[in-house]
Design an enzyme around this catalytic site. Structure first.
Site, PDB file in Angstrom:
ATOM      1  CB  SER A 146      65.371  65.212  26.141  1.00 57.45           C
ATOM      2  OG  SER A 146      64.598  64.115  25.719  1.00 57.45           O
ATOM      3  CE1 TYR A 160      67.656  62.579  30.218  1.00 58.43           C
ATOM      4  CE2 TYR A 160      65.565  62.384  29.044  1.00 58.43           C
ATOM      5  CZ  TYR A 160      66.936  62.590  29.032  1.00 58.43           C
ATOM      6  OH  TYR A 160      67.582  62.820  27.837  1.00 58.43           O
TER       7      TYR A 160
HETATM    8  N1  LIG Z   1      69.882  59.055  23.620  1.00 60.27           N
HETATM    9  C1  LIG Z   1      68.709  59.655  23.553  1.00 60.27           C
HETATM   10  O1  LIG Z   1      67.681  59.030  23.218  1.00 60.27           O
HETATM   11  C2  LIG Z   1      68.583  61.129  23.839  1.00 60.27           C
HETATM   12  C3  LIG Z   1      67.410  61.794  23.470  1.00 60.27           C
HETATM   13  C4  LIG Z   1      67.283  63.161  23.760  1.00 60.27           C
HETATM   14  C5  LIG Z   1      68.308  63.803  24.426  1.00 60.27           C
HETATM   15  N2  LIG Z   1      69.448  63.128  24.793  1.00 60.27           N
HETATM   16  C6  LIG Z   1      70.504  63.880  25.505  1.00 60.27           C
HETATM   17  O2  LIG Z   1      71.692  63.848  24.730  1.00 60.27           O
HETATM   18  C7  LIG Z   1      72.813  64.081  25.597  1.00 60.27           C
HETATM   19  C8  LIG Z   1      73.899  63.079  25.293  1.00 60.27           C
HETATM   20  O3  LIG Z   1      73.447  61.783  25.710  1.00 60.27           O
HETATM   21  P1  LIG Z   1      73.722  60.459  24.854  1.00 60.27           P
HETATM   22  O4  LIG Z   1      72.407  59.905  24.471  1.00 60.27           O
HETATM   23  O5  LIG Z   1      74.746  60.692  23.822  1.00 60.27           O
HETATM   24  O6  LIG Z   1      74.281  59.502  26.023  1.00 60.27           O
HETATM   25  P2  LIG Z   1      75.778  58.943  26.272  1.00 60.27           P
HETATM   26  O7  LIG Z   1      75.733  58.283  27.617  1.00 60.27           O
HETATM   27  O8  LIG Z   1      76.223  58.145  25.099  1.00 60.27           O
HETATM   28  O9  LIG Z   1      76.646  60.273  26.340  1.00 60.27           O
HETATM   29  C9  LIG Z   1      76.647  61.098  27.474  1.00 60.27           C
HETATM   30  C10 LIG Z   1      78.069  61.534  27.752  1.00 60.27           C
HETATM   31  O10 LIG Z   1      78.049  62.339  28.949  1.00 60.27           O
HETATM   32  C11 LIG Z   1      79.108  61.916  29.796  1.00 60.27           C
HETATM   33  N3  LIG Z   1      78.805  62.242  31.184  1.00 60.27           N
HETATM   34  C12 LIG Z   1      77.915  61.635  32.028  1.00 60.27           C
HETATM   35  N4  LIG Z   1      77.958  62.194  33.237  1.00 60.27           N
HETATM   36  C13 LIG Z   1      78.869  63.201  33.171  1.00 60.27           C
HETATM   37  C14 LIG Z   1      79.352  64.157  34.112  1.00 60.27           C
HETATM   38  N5  LIG Z   1      78.922  64.173  35.381  1.00 60.27           N
HETATM   39  N6  LIG Z   1      80.278  65.058  33.697  1.00 60.27           N
HETATM   40  C15 LIG Z   1      80.757  65.042  32.423  1.00 60.27           C
HETATM   41  N7  LIG Z   1      80.349  64.144  31.500  1.00 60.27           N
HETATM   42  C16 LIG Z   1      79.415  63.241  31.884  1.00 60.27           C
HETATM   43  C17 LIG Z   1      79.235  60.419  29.543  1.00 60.27           C
HETATM   44  O11 LIG Z   1      80.499  59.908  29.932  1.00 60.27           O
HETATM   45  C18 LIG Z   1      78.996  60.347  28.019  1.00 60.27           C
HETATM   46  O12 LIG Z   1      80.195  60.466  27.285  1.00 60.27           O
HETATM   47  C19 LIG Z   1      72.271  64.008  27.015  1.00 60.27           C
HETATM   48  O13 LIG Z   1      72.094  65.319  27.538  1.00 60.27           O
HETATM   49  C20 LIG Z   1      70.935  63.328  26.851  1.00 60.27           C
HETATM   50  O14 LIG Z   1      70.043  63.636  27.881  1.00 60.27           O
HETATM   51  C21 LIG Z   1      69.616  61.809  24.503  1.00 60.27           C
END
Ligand SMILES: NC(=O)c1ccc[n+]([C@@H]2O[C@H](COP(=O)([O-])OP(=O)(O)OC[C@H]3O[C@@H](n4cnc5c(N)ncnc54)[C@H](O)[C@@H]3O)[C@@H](O)[C@H]2O)c1
Length: 295
Positions: A146, A160
């Protein structure tokens, strides 16, 4: 560098049932990959696999990336049943749920967030990479980091941000060692970017195990839902365009094919912030945060 041909290759995506991961899964399926989606949320995983079944070779394996045994058995299943893994995409991630002042973060906020984001990524590398190297086939390890932490911290999201800084640093070390050891693997770090990301991350607490609950439970702080965040941005006259997650997935997968180390939109903006940070650090001053860059 030669483009990585993904047709017929085996890809594993953690956290691929929903959000950004689902966009990545869709793009990999469309490239002709055989995709294993590893996610902790079984009902969502089942639905996603069912919805994508007609589009290509995709399968779900319920996995908790913070549980070493769960990741080991995922790797064993992949190598036994598919005979290889060419792309390992460590995308599963959670917020700590303990946003606010760093001194209010509880040990369990750290344990849960680092357990999933950092140890989950490390465990994936331990379980998959030795066999990926041994195969001698070309492949990639990709981490979803991120900008919060990977580029500069959002100070009220200290746990985070720290976890994502660790992931970016680890991926960089991995990429260097893949080259230094003459492997046929490369590593990339993906920064989801390009606008607001409307995903389940805002409700990451849904997957927090009871054993790592906060000892001092507290209601969500005002402004911590996606709708509130978007409203606050709009009120400040800032852009509130949301990112098309399928499009973002295609962009990220293209970056992996091209062998880019950093995969992100708006890198010129990040570079300006990183220059300002380097200047401050070089003079022994506190570098600007991600929030300073927005001001
Ligand atoms: N949404 C944002 O603004 C953003 C920005 C930068 C980075 N990210 C990163 O993107 C990635 C995806 O996040 P997202 O935004 O799609 O959120 P999301 O919650 O929609 O997706 C995350 C997925 O990870 C799964 N998950 C959670 N804990 C888990 C575990 N212990 N084992 C296996 N799976 C698990 C969840 O069930 C979900 O399907 C993450 O690493 C997040 O930190 C998100």
């Amino acid at each position: 560098m030669e483009e990585l041909d993904l047709e017929g290759r085996v890809a594993v995506v953690t956290g691929g049932a929903a959000g950004i991961g689902r966009g990545i899964v869709e793009a990999l399926v469309d490239e002709g990959c055989r995709v294993v989606v590893a996610d902790i949320e079984a009902p969502v995983l089942d639905r996603t696999v069912e919805e994508l079944a007609g589009r290509g070779d995709v399968r779900g394996v319920v996995t908790d990336v913070s549980d070493n045994a769960s990741v080991e058995s995922l790797a064993d299943l992949v190598f036994e049943e598919y005979g290889a893994c060419h792309v390992l995409w460590s995308n599963a991630g959670v917020t700590s749920g303990g946003g606010g002042n760093p001194w209010d973060q509880e040990a369990n906020d750290w344990r849960w967030c680092f357990g999933v984001n950092v140890f989950g990524t490390a465990q994936g590398v331990l379980a998959f990479v030795p066999r990926m190297i041994e195969s001698g086939e070309p492949g990639a390890v990709v981490t979803t980091s991120s900008g919060d932490g990977g580029i500069a911290p959002v100070p009220y999201a200290s746990v985070y941000a720290s976890s994502k800084a660790a992931i970016s640093c680890f991926t960089e070390a991995l990429a260097h060692q893949f080259v230094a050891q003459g492997t046929n693997l490369r590593a990339s770090v993906f920064y989801p970017s390009g606008g607001l990301l409307e995903t389940g991350l805002w409700e990451a607490q849904r997957n927090r195990p009871a054993s790592l609950a906060r000892t001092r439970p507290r209601p969500p702080a005002p402004g911590t839902t996606f709708a509130e965040f978007k409203e606050a941005l709009a009120a400040a006259g800032r852009a509130t365009d949301t990112v098309d997650l399928a499009e973002l997935g295609r962009f990220a997968v293209q970056g992996v094919k091209e062998g880019r180390f950093v995969i992100a939109h708006n890198l010129d903006r990040s570079a300006r912030l990183l220059h300002a940070r380097a200047d401050a650090i070089g003079q022994g001053r506190l570098p600007p945060s991600a929030l300073d860059a927005l001001a």
